[in-house]
Design a protein around this motif. Structure first.
Motif, PDB file in Angstrom:
ATOM      1  N   PRO A 102      41.310 -95.615 -89.139  1.00 38.23           N
ATOM      2  CA  PRO A 102      42.636 -95.790 -88.539  1.00 38.23           C
ATOM      3  C   PRO A 102      42.636 -96.624 -87.270  1.00 38.23           C
ATOM      4  CG  PRO A 102      41.735 -93.696 -87.844  1.00 38.23           C
ATOM      5  CD  PRO A 102      40.696 -94.311 -88.765  1.00 38.23           C
ATOM      6  N   ASP A 103      41.457 -97.121 -86.863  1.00 35.02           N
ATOM      7  CA  ASP A 103      41.395 -97.880 -85.613  1.00 35.02           C
ATOM      8  C   ASP A 103      42.290 -99.113 -85.653  1.00 35.02           C
ATOM      9  OD1 ASP A 103      39.507 -96.124 -84.473  1.00 35.02           O
ATOM     10  OD2 ASP A 103      37.871 -97.151 -85.485  1.00 35.02           O
ATOM     11  N   THR A 104      42.365 -99.772 -86.836  1.00 32.50           N
ATOM     12  CA  THR A 104      43.183-100.975 -86.918  1.00 32.50           C
ATOM     13  C   THR A 104      44.640-100.676 -86.554  1.00 32.50           C
ATOM     14  OG1 THR A 104      43.312-100.530 -89.301  1.00 32.50           O
ATOM     15  CG2 THR A 104      41.746-102.206 -88.578  1.00 32.50           C
ATOM     16  N   PHE A 135      44.603 -91.020 -85.626  1.00 31.83           N
ATOM     17  CA  PHE A 135      46.066 -91.012 -85.628  1.00 31.83           C
ATOM     18  C   PHE A 135      46.520 -89.679 -86.197  1.00 31.83           C
ATOM     19  CE2 PHE A 135      50.195 -92.129 -87.666  1.00 31.83           C
ATOM     20  CZ  PHE A 135      50.870 -92.520 -86.522  1.00 31.83           C
ATOM     21  N   ALA A 136      47.187 -88.868 -85.383  1.00 25.20           N
ATOM     22  CA  ALA A 136      47.512 -87.494 -85.761  1.00 25.20           C
ATOM     23  C   ALA A 136      49.002 -87.356 -86.043  1.00 25.20           C
ATOM     24  CB  ALA A 136      47.083 -86.530 -84.649  1.00 25.20           C
ATOM     25  N   MET A 137      49.344 -87.412 -87.337  1.00 25.62           N
ATOM     26  CA  MET A 137      50.734 -87.240 -87.740  1.00 25.62           C
ATOM     27  C   MET A 137      50.873 -86.147 -88.791  1.00 25.62           C
ATOM     28  SD  MET A 137      53.601 -90.046 -88.949  1.00 25.62           S
ATOM     29  CE  MET A 137      52.965 -90.411 -90.579  1.00 25.62           C
ATOM     30  N   THR A 138      50.073 -86.177 -89.854  1.00 25.79           N
ATOM     31  CA  THR A 138      50.232 -85.257 -90.986  1.00 25.79           C
ATOM     32  C   THR A 138      49.961 -83.807 -90.587  1.00 25.79           C
ATOM     33  OG1 THR A 138      49.509 -87.032 -92.440  1.00 25.79           O
ATOM     34  CG2 THR A 138      49.479 -84.806 -93.346  1.00 25.79           C
ATOM     35  N   TYR A 172      43.957 -83.739 -92.065  1.00 22.55           N
ATOM     36  CA  TYR A 172      43.613 -85.055 -92.619  1.00 22.55           C
ATOM     37  C   TYR A 172      43.796 -86.144 -91.554  1.00 22.55           C
ATOM     38  CZ  TYR A 172      42.510 -83.203 -97.121  1.00 22.55           C
ATOM     39  OH  TYR A 172      41.890 -82.503 -98.126  1.00 22.55           O
ATOM     40  N   ILE A 173      43.272 -85.836 -90.385  1.00 18.73           N
ATOM     41  CA  ILE A 173      43.328 -86.766 -89.260  1.00 18.73           C
ATOM     42  C   ILE A 173      42.083 -87.641 -89.316  1.00 18.73           C
ATOM     43  CG2 ILE A 173      43.598 -86.998 -86.783  1.00 18.73           C
ATOM     44  CD1 ILE A 173      45.947 -85.656 -88.457  1.00 18.73           C
ATOM     45  N   SER A 174      42.247 -88.831 -89.894  1.00 18.74           N
ATOM     46  CA  SER A 174      41.106 -89.707 -90.167  1.00 18.74           C
ATOM     47  C   SER A 174      40.449 -90.167 -88.875  1.00 18.74           C
ATOM     48  CB  SER A 174      41.564 -90.922 -90.972  1.00 18.74           C
ATOM     49  OG  SER A 174      42.137 -90.521 -92.200  1.00 18.74           O
ATOM     50  N   GLY A 230      34.568 -91.756 -90.263  1.00 17.37           N
ATOM     51  CA  GLY A 230      34.692 -90.708 -89.262  1.00 17.37           C
ATOM     52  C   GLY A 230      35.312 -89.436 -89.771  1.00 17.37           C
ATOM     53  N   GLY A 231      35.386 -89.291 -91.120  1.00 15.41           N
ATOM     54  CA  GLY A 231      35.875 -88.050 -91.690  1.00 15.41           C
ATOM     55  C   GLY A 231      37.374 -87.865 -91.529  1.00 15.41           C
ATOM     56  N   HIS A 232      37.851 -86.739 -92.041  1.00 19.40           N
ATOM     57  CA  HIS A 232      39.267 -86.362 -91.958  1.00 19.40           C
ATOM     58  C   HIS A 232      39.296 -84.905 -91.490  1.00 19.40           C
ATOM     59  CE1 HIS A 232      39.888 -89.940 -94.413  1.00 19.40           C
ATOM     60  NE2 HIS A 232      38.956 -89.467 -95.216  1.00 19.40           N
ATOM     61  N   ALA A 233      39.899 -84.659 -90.357  1.00 18.54           N
ATOM     62  CA  ALA A 233      39.756 -83.354 -89.717  1.00 18.54           C
ATOM     63  C   ALA A 233      41.069 -82.590 -89.651  1.00 18.54           C
ATOM     64  CB  ALA A 233      39.203 -83.522 -88.306  1.00 18.54           C
TER      65      ALA A 233
END
Length: 407
Positions: A102-104, A135-138, A172-174, A230-233
Protein backbone atom coordinates in the motif's frame (compact mmCIF):
# COMPACT_ATOMS: atom_id res chain seq x y z
CA UNK A 1 -4.99 5.58 -33.42
CA UNK A 2 -1.35 5.00 -32.53
CA UNK A 3 -0.75 1.84 -30.49
CA UNK A 4 3.03 2.25 -30.25
CA UNK A 5 4.73 3.11 -26.96
CA UNK A 6 6.63 6.38 -26.93
CA UNK A 7 10.43 6.47 -26.84
CA UNK A 8 10.73 6.89 -23.06
CA UNK A 9 8.37 4.01 -22.38
CA UNK A 10 10.26 1.76 -24.78
CA UNK A 11 13.57 2.66 -23.16
CA UNK A 12 12.27 1.98 -19.65
CA UNK A 13 10.61 -1.26 -20.79
CA UNK A 14 13.90 -2.52 -22.19
CA UNK A 15 15.76 -1.68 -18.97
CA UNK A 16 13.06 -3.18 -16.78
CA UNK A 17 12.83 -6.40 -18.81
CA UNK A 18 16.61 -6.79 -18.55
CA UNK A 19 16.43 -6.13 -14.80
CA UNK A 20 13.78 -8.81 -14.42
CA UNK A 21 15.79 -11.38 -16.40
CA UNK A 22 19.13 -10.63 -14.78
CA UNK A 23 18.11 -9.96 -11.20
CA UNK A 24 14.46 -10.57 -10.26
CA UNK A 25 13.65 -14.03 -11.63
CA UNK A 26 16.92 -15.55 -10.32
CA UNK A 27 16.17 -13.97 -6.92
CA UNK A 28 12.78 -15.68 -6.51
CA UNK A 29 14.19 -18.98 -5.29
CA UNK A 30 16.96 -17.24 -3.35
CA UNK A 31 14.40 -15.14 -1.46
CA UNK A 32 12.37 -18.25 -0.65
CA UNK A 33 15.43 -19.99 0.79
CA UNK A 34 16.61 -16.92 2.72
CA UNK A 35 13.18 -16.31 4.24
CA UNK A 36 13.25 -19.77 5.83
CA UNK A 37 16.34 -18.72 7.79
CA UNK A 38 15.11 -15.33 9.02
CA UNK A 39 14.42 -14.69 12.69
CA UNK A 40 11.10 -13.09 11.73
CA UNK A 41 9.10 -14.09 8.63
CA UNK A 42 8.15 -10.45 8.15
CA UNK A 43 11.69 -9.24 7.54
CA UNK A 44 12.89 -8.70 4.00
CA UNK A 45 15.27 -11.43 2.79
CA UNK A 46 18.70 -9.85 2.13
CA UNK A 47 18.26 -10.36 -1.61
CA UNK A 48 15.28 -7.98 -1.59
CA UNK A 49 17.45 -5.15 -0.30
CA UNK A 50 20.02 -6.00 -2.98
CA UNK A 51 17.31 -5.76 -5.62
CA UNK A 52 16.18 -2.37 -4.29
CA UNK A 53 19.72 -1.04 -4.41
CA UNK A 54 20.19 -2.24 -7.98
CA UNK A 55 16.80 -0.91 -9.15
CA UNK A 56 17.55 2.49 -7.71
CA UNK A 57 21.00 2.49 -9.30
CA UNK A 58 19.40 1.79 -12.66
CA UNK A 59 16.77 4.50 -12.28
CA UNK A 60 13.93 1.97 -12.00
CA UNK A 61 12.52 3.60 -8.87
CA UNK A 62 9.19 5.23 -7.93
CA UNK A 63 7.97 4.68 -11.48
CA UNK A 64 4.31 4.94 -10.40
CA UNK A 65 4.33 8.60 -9.32
CA UNK A 66 3.27 10.98 -12.12
CA UNK A 67 4.60 14.00 -10.21
CA UNK A 68 8.19 14.48 -11.38
CA UNK A 69 9.03 16.22 -8.10
CA UNK A 70 8.60 12.93 -6.27
CA UNK A 71 8.73 10.14 -8.85
CA UNK A 72 9.56 9.31 -12.43
CA UNK A 73 7.00 11.74 -13.83
CA UNK A 74 5.40 9.12 -16.04
CA UNK A 75 1.82 9.28 -17.25
CA UNK A 76 -0.54 6.41 -16.51
CA UNK A 77 -0.20 5.32 -20.14
CA UNK A 78 3.59 5.23 -19.84
CA UNK A 79 3.53 3.41 -16.50
CA UNK A 80 1.01 0.73 -17.57
CA UNK A 81 3.42 -1.54 -19.53
CA UNK A 82 6.02 -1.17 -16.79
CA UNK A 83 3.61 -2.21 -14.04
CA UNK A 84 2.60 -5.16 -16.21
CA UNK A 85 6.23 -6.31 -16.31
CA UNK A 86 6.58 -6.10 -12.51
CA UNK A 87 3.33 -8.07 -12.19
CA UNK A 88 5.13 -11.12 -13.58
CA UNK A 89 6.90 -11.40 -10.22
CA UNK A 90 4.50 -9.65 -7.83
CA UNK A 91 6.29 -10.85 -4.70
CA UNK A 92 9.59 -9.19 -5.62
CA UNK A 93 9.47 -6.73 -8.51
CA UNK A 94 7.06 -4.09 -7.11
CA UNK A 95 8.98 -3.97 -3.82
CA UNK A 96 12.33 -3.88 -5.62
CA UNK A 97 11.27 -0.81 -7.60
CA UNK A 98 9.48 0.88 -4.65
CA UNK A 99 6.18 0.47 -6.49
CA UNK A 100 4.42 -1.86 -4.04
CA UNK A 101 1.03 -1.34 -2.45
CA UNK A 102 0.00 0.00 0.00
CA UNK A 103 3.00 2.33 0.03
CA UNK A 104 2.23 3.56 -3.48
CA UNK A 105 -1.26 4.75 -2.56
CA UNK A 106 -0.03 6.27 0.69
CA UNK A 107 2.71 8.18 -1.11
CA UNK A 108 0.14 9.47 -3.59
CA UNK A 109 -2.06 10.66 -0.72
CA UNK A 110 0.80 12.44 1.02
CA UNK A 111 2.08 13.98 -2.23
CA UNK A 112 -1.39 15.28 -3.13
CA UNK A 113 -2.94 16.14 0.24
CA UNK A 114 -0.15 16.24 2.84
CA UNK A 115 1.29 19.46 4.23
CA UNK A 116 5.00 20.24 4.12
CA UNK A 117 5.69 18.81 7.58
CA UNK A 118 3.89 15.58 6.79
CA UNK A 119 5.76 15.25 3.49
CA UNK A 120 9.12 15.79 5.14
CA UNK A 121 8.45 13.41 8.02
CA UNK A 122 6.73 10.57 6.16
CA UNK A 123 6.70 11.01 2.39
CA UNK A 124 10.43 11.52 1.98
CA UNK A 125 11.48 8.30 3.79
CA UNK A 126 8.78 6.38 1.89
CA UNK A 127 10.10 7.71 -1.41
CA UNK A 128 13.58 6.62 -0.37
CA UNK A 129 12.36 3.13 0.54
CA UNK A 130 13.62 3.56 4.08
CA UNK A 131 10.28 2.82 5.79
CA UNK A 132 7.00 1.08 4.96
CA UNK A 133 3.43 2.17 5.68
CA UNK A 134 -0.13 0.86 6.01
CA UNK A 135 -3.60 2.11 5.07
CA UNK A 136 -6.24 1.38 7.71
CA UNK A 137 -9.80 1.55 6.40
CA UNK A 138 -11.43 -1.92 6.34
CA UNK A 139 -13.20 -3.07 9.52
CA UNK A 140 -14.34 -6.54 10.60
CA UNK A 141 -17.64 -5.47 12.16
CA UNK A 142 -19.19 -3.66 9.18
CA UNK A 143 -19.61 -4.14 5.44
CA UNK A 144 -16.59 -2.10 4.43
CA UNK A 145 -17.53 -2.28 0.75
CA UNK A 146 -19.60 0.76 1.76
CA UNK A 147 -16.95 3.05 3.22
CA UNK A 148 -19.58 5.20 4.91
CA UNK A 149 -20.17 2.26 7.29
CA UNK A 150 -16.85 2.56 9.10
CA UNK A 151 -17.21 2.96 12.85
CA UNK A 152 -13.72 3.99 14.01
CA UNK A 153 -14.00 7.26 15.90
CA UNK A 154 -11.56 10.14 15.55
CA UNK A 155 -12.56 12.58 18.27
CA UNK A 156 -11.09 15.78 19.63
CA UNK A 157 -9.58 15.21 23.05
CA UNK A 158 -11.85 16.39 25.86
CA UNK A 159 -8.99 17.40 28.16
CA UNK A 160 -8.12 20.57 26.27
CA UNK A 161 -5.08 19.16 24.46
CA UNK A 162 -4.80 19.74 20.72
CA UNK A 163 -5.10 16.03 19.94
CA UNK A 164 -7.34 13.46 18.32
CA UNK A 165 -8.35 10.31 20.19
CA UNK A 166 -8.78 7.30 17.89
CA UNK A 167 -10.83 4.25 18.85
CA UNK A 168 -11.69 1.35 16.57
CA UNK A 169 -10.71 -2.01 15.12
CA UNK A 170 -9.38 -2.54 11.60
CA UNK A 171 -8.40 -5.68 9.72
CA UNK A 172 -6.65 -6.78 6.53
CA UNK A 173 -4.42 -3.76 6.98
CA UNK A 174 -1.77 -4.46 4.36
CA UNK A 175 1.83 -3.81 5.32
CA UNK A 176 1.19 -3.59 9.05
CA UNK A 177 3.20 -6.69 9.96
CA UNK A 178 6.39 -5.46 8.32
CA UNK A 179 9.03 -4.38 10.88
CA UNK A 180 9.76 -1.27 8.79
CA UNK A 181 6.10 -0.16 8.85
CA UNK A 182 6.24 3.09 10.82
CA UNK A 183 3.09 4.97 9.86
CA UNK A 184 -0.61 4.24 9.41
CA UNK A 185 -3.04 6.35 7.43
CA UNK A 186 -6.25 5.78 9.39
CA UNK A 187 -9.75 6.55 8.14
CA UNK A 188 -12.41 7.16 10.76
CA UNK A 189 -15.35 9.39 11.59
CA UNK A 190 -14.81 12.86 12.98
CA UNK A 191 -18.48 13.81 12.51
CA UNK A 192 -20.50 10.58 12.83
CA UNK A 193 -23.82 12.41 13.01
CA UNK A 194 -23.20 14.86 10.17
CA UNK A 195 -25.98 15.26 7.59
CA UNK A 196 -23.73 14.34 4.64
CA UNK A 197 -22.59 10.72 5.07
CA UNK A 198 -19.65 11.39 2.74
CA UNK A 199 -18.37 14.23 4.92
CA UNK A 200 -18.34 12.33 8.18
CA UNK A 201 -14.92 10.73 7.63
CA UNK A 202 -11.38 12.04 7.97
CA UNK A 203 -7.88 10.63 7.59
CA UNK A 204 -5.12 11.00 10.12
CA UNK A 205 -1.50 9.88 10.34
CA UNK A 206 -0.87 7.54 13.26
CA UNK A 207 2.70 6.40 13.98
CA UNK A 208 2.84 2.68 14.63
CA UNK A 209 4.52 3.15 18.03
CA UNK A 210 1.67 5.38 19.29
CA UNK A 211 0.40 4.17 22.71
CA UNK A 212 -2.96 2.49 22.23
CA UNK A 213 -2.07 1.02 18.82
CA UNK A 214 -1.87 -2.78 18.90
CA UNK A 215 -1.14 -4.99 15.91
CA UNK A 216 -3.03 -8.03 17.18
CA UNK A 217 -2.45 -10.71 14.53
CA UNK A 218 -1.59 -11.45 10.93
CA UNK A 219 -4.53 -12.26 8.66
CA UNK A 220 -4.04 -15.01 6.11
CA UNK A 221 -5.25 -14.97 2.51
CA UNK A 222 -6.05 -18.50 1.32
CA UNK A 223 -3.50 -19.68 3.87
CA UNK A 224 -0.79 -17.29 2.63
CA UNK A 225 0.57 -14.56 4.88
CA UNK A 226 1.91 -12.41 2.01
CA UNK A 227 5.23 -11.71 3.70
CA UNK A 228 6.62 -9.71 0.79
CA UNK A 229 3.98 -7.01 1.14
CA UNK A 230 4.31 -6.84 4.90
CA UNK A 231 1.33 -9.07 5.62
CA UNK A 232 -2.27 -8.11 6.40
CA UNK A 233 -2.98 -7.38 10.05
CA UNK A 234 -5.81 -6.88 12.48
CA UNK A 235 -5.10 -3.64 14.33
CA UNK A 236 -6.77 -2.14 17.39
CA UNK A 237 -6.78 1.59 18.16
CA UNK A 238 -7.65 1.94 21.85
CA UNK A 239 -7.85 5.66 22.64
CA UNK A 240 -4.68 6.26 20.62
CA UNK A 241 -3.79 9.96 20.66
CA UNK A 242 -2.10 11.96 17.91
CA UNK A 243 -1.71 15.71 17.34
CA UNK A 244 -4.48 17.40 15.38
CA UNK A 245 -1.74 18.46 12.96
CA UNK A 246 -1.64 14.80 11.83
CA UNK A 247 -4.92 15.35 10.00
CA UNK A 248 -4.52 14.89 6.25
CA UNK A 249 -6.30 17.64 4.37
CA UNK A 250 -9.41 18.82 6.17
CA UNK A 251 -11.94 17.32 8.55
CA UNK A 252 -14.64 15.63 6.52
CA UNK A 253 -12.33 15.13 3.57
CA UNK A 254 -11.53 11.47 4.21
CA UNK A 255 -14.04 9.96 1.80
CA UNK A 256 -12.88 12.17 -1.08
CA UNK A 257 -9.23 11.38 -0.34
CA UNK A 258 -10.05 7.66 -0.29
CA UNK A 259 -11.65 7.91 -3.72
CA UNK A 260 -8.68 9.83 -5.08
CA UNK A 261 -6.37 7.16 -3.67
CA UNK A 262 -8.32 4.18 -4.95
CA UNK A 263 -8.56 5.25 -8.61
CA UNK A 264 -4.84 4.91 -9.40
CA UNK A 265 -4.60 1.91 -7.07
CA UNK A 266 -7.26 0.04 -9.02
CA UNK A 267 -5.59 0.53 -12.38
CA UNK A 268 -2.17 -0.34 -10.94
CA UNK A 269 -3.58 -3.65 -9.70
CA UNK A 270 -5.03 -4.34 -13.13
CA UNK A 271 -1.74 -3.54 -14.84
CA UNK A 272 0.09 -6.00 -12.62
CA UNK A 273 -2.63 -8.62 -13.08
CA UNK A 274 -1.97 -8.63 -16.81
CA UNK A 275 1.66 -9.41 -16.03
CA UNK A 276 0.52 -12.27 -13.81
CA UNK A 277 -1.59 -13.62 -16.68
CA UNK A 278 1.39 -13.40 -19.04
CA UNK A 279 3.48 -15.37 -16.55
CA UNK A 280 0.71 -17.98 -16.41
CA UNK A 281 0.58 -18.28 -20.20
CA UNK A 282 4.35 -18.71 -20.35
CA UNK A 283 4.22 -21.45 -17.71
CA UNK A 284 1.33 -23.14 -19.51
CA UNK A 285 3.24 -23.23 -22.79
CA UNK A 286 6.44 -24.53 -21.20
CA UNK A 287 4.49 -27.22 -19.38
CA UNK A 288 2.52 -28.18 -22.48
CA UNK A 289 5.59 -28.77 -24.64
CA UNK A 290 7.51 -30.65 -21.94
CA UNK A 291 4.92 -33.16 -20.67
CA UNK A 292 3.39 -36.20 -22.34
CA UNK A 293 0.07 -37.86 -21.52
CA UNK A 294 -1.69 -40.71 -23.30
CA UNK A 295 0.98 -40.98 -25.93
CA UNK A 296 1.33 -37.36 -27.03
CA UNK A 297 2.55 -34.02 -25.74
CA UNK A 298 0.07 -31.92 -23.77
CA UNK A 299 0.62 -29.24 -26.42
CA UNK A 300 -1.07 -31.53 -28.93
CA UNK A 301 -4.19 -31.97 -26.81
CA UNK A 302 -7.08 -29.94 -28.21
CA UNK A 303 -8.33 -28.76 -24.83
CA UNK A 304 -4.88 -27.46 -23.90
CA UNK A 305 -4.62 -25.59 -27.20
CA UNK A 306 -8.02 -24.03 -26.52
CA UNK A 307 -6.92 -22.90 -23.05
CA UNK A 308 -3.80 -21.24 -24.39
CA UNK A 309 -5.59 -19.59 -27.32
CA UNK A 310 -8.41 -18.28 -25.12
CA UNK A 311 -5.89 -16.93 -22.61
CA UNK A 312 -4.03 -15.03 -25.32
CA UNK A 313 -7.25 -13.48 -26.65
CA UNK A 314 -8.38 -12.49 -23.15
CA UNK A 315 -5.06 -10.89 -22.22
CA UNK A 316 -4.99 -8.83 -25.41
CA UNK A 317 -8.54 -7.62 -24.73
CA UNK A 318 -7.73 -6.69 -21.14
CA UNK A 319 -4.55 -4.89 -22.08
CA UNK A 320 -6.35 -2.68 -24.60
CA UNK A 321 -9.04 -1.81 -22.06
CA UNK A 322 -6.45 -1.00 -19.38
CA UNK A 323 -4.42 1.15 -21.79
CA UNK A 324 -7.56 3.01 -22.85
CA UNK A 325 -8.38 3.64 -19.19
CA UNK A 326 -4.84 4.89 -18.52
CA UNK A 327 -5.10 7.23 -21.51
CA UNK A 328 -8.42 8.60 -20.29
CA UNK A 329 -7.06 9.16 -16.79
CA UNK A 330 -4.23 11.17 -18.33
CA UNK A 331 -6.46 13.20 -20.65
CA UNK A 332 -9.77 13.73 -18.81
CA UNK A 333 -8.83 12.81 -15.24
CA UNK A 334 -9.87 10.02 -12.92
CA UNK A 335 -13.44 11.27 -12.71
CA UNK A 336 -13.79 11.30 -16.47
CA UNK A 337 -12.43 7.76 -16.62
CA UNK A 338 -14.68 6.47 -13.85
CA UNK A 339 -16.66 4.09 -16.07
CA UNK A 340 -13.50 2.57 -17.53
CA UNK A 341 -11.81 2.25 -14.13
CA UNK A 342 -14.80 0.29 -12.89
CA UNK A 343 -14.87 -1.81 -16.06
CA UNK A 344 -11.24 -2.90 -15.72
CA UNK A 345 -11.68 -3.52 -11.98
CA UNK A 346 -14.54 -5.91 -12.80
CA UNK A 347 -13.04 -7.59 -15.86
CA UNK A 348 -9.35 -7.97 -15.04
CA UNK A 349 -9.28 -9.97 -11.77
CA UNK A 350 -12.13 -12.19 -12.93
CA UNK A 351 -10.45 -13.00 -16.24
CA UNK A 352 -6.98 -13.50 -14.78
CA UNK A 353 -8.37 -15.84 -12.12
CA UNK A 354 -9.77 -17.97 -14.96
CA UNK A 355 -6.43 -18.01 -16.78
CA UNK A 356 -4.57 -18.96 -13.61
CA UNK A 357 -7.12 -21.65 -12.86
CA UNK A 358 -6.47 -23.30 -16.23
CA UNK A 359 -2.72 -22.94 -15.75
CA UNK A 360 -3.01 -24.73 -12.40
CA UNK A 361 -5.08 -27.46 -14.03
CA UNK A 362 -2.45 -27.95 -16.72
CA UNK A 363 0.27 -28.34 -14.07
CA UNK A 364 -1.66 -30.96 -12.12
CA UNK A 365 -0.42 -31.40 -8.56
CA UNK A 366 2.46 -29.07 -9.34
CA UNK A 367 0.01 -26.26 -9.93
CA UNK A 368 -1.12 -26.17 -6.31
CA UNK A 369 2.38 -26.75 -4.91
CA UNK A 370 5.05 -24.36 -3.73
CA UNK A 371 7.29 -25.41 -6.63
CA UNK A 372 5.42 -23.13 -9.04
CA UNK A 373 4.13 -19.59 -8.42
CA UNK A 374 0.64 -20.34 -9.74
CA UNK A 375 -1.17 -21.05 -6.46
CA UNK A 376 0.12 -17.89 -4.84
CA UNK A 377 -0.67 -15.87 -7.97
CA UNK A 378 -4.19 -17.31 -7.94
CA UNK A 379 -4.70 -16.30 -4.30
CA UNK A 380 -3.56 -12.77 -5.07
CA UNK A 381 -5.73 -12.42 -8.17
CA UNK A 382 -8.82 -13.85 -6.46
CA UNK A 383 -8.38 -11.44 -3.56
CA UNK A 384 -8.50 -8.52 -5.99
CA UNK A 385 -12.10 -9.41 -6.73
CA UNK A 386 -12.68 -8.08 -3.20
CA UNK A 387 -9.96 -5.49 -2.62
CA UNK A 388 -10.53 -1.82 -3.50
CA UNK A 389 -14.24 -2.53 -3.71
CA UNK A 390 -15.85 -5.90 -4.53
CA UNK A 391 -16.95 -6.62 -8.09
CA UNK A 392 -20.62 -6.31 -7.22
CA UNK A 393 -20.24 -2.73 -5.96
CA UNK A 394 -18.55 -1.69 -9.20
CA UNK A 395 -21.18 -3.54 -11.25
CA UNK A 396 -23.97 -1.77 -9.38
CA UNK A 397 -22.44 1.65 -9.98
CA UNK A 398 -21.62 0.91 -13.60
CA UNK A 399 -25.14 -0.36 -14.31
CA UNK A 400 -26.68 2.73 -12.74
CA UNK A 401 -24.55 4.95 -14.96
CA UNK A 402 -25.63 3.04 -18.06
CA UNK A 403 -29.30 3.02 -17.09
CA UNK A 404 -29.27 6.74 -16.32
CA UNK A 405 -28.99 7.43 -20.05
CA UNK A 406 -32.44 5.90 -20.55
CA UNK A 407 -34.30 7.27 -17.55
Amino acid sequence: MDFAFDARTEELRARLLAFMDEYVYPAEQVAHEQRARLASPWENPPVVEELKTEARRQGLWNLFLPDAEYGAGLTNLQYAPLAEITGRSPQLAPTATNCAAPDTGNMEVLAQFGDERQKKQWLQPLLAGEIRSAFAMTEPEVASSDATNITTHIERASDGTDEYVITGRKWYISGAMHPDCQIFIVMGKTDPDGPDIRRQQSMVLVPRDTPGVTVERAMQVFGYEDHYHGGHAEVVFDHARVPVSNLIGEEGGGFAIAQARLGPGRIHHCMRLIGMAERAIELMCRRAVSRTAFGKALAQQGVVQNWIADARVQVEQLRLLVLKTAWLMDTVGNKGAHTEIQAIKIATPRTVVGILDRAIQLHGAGGVSQDFPLAELYAGARTLMLADGPDEVHQRSLARRELKKYL
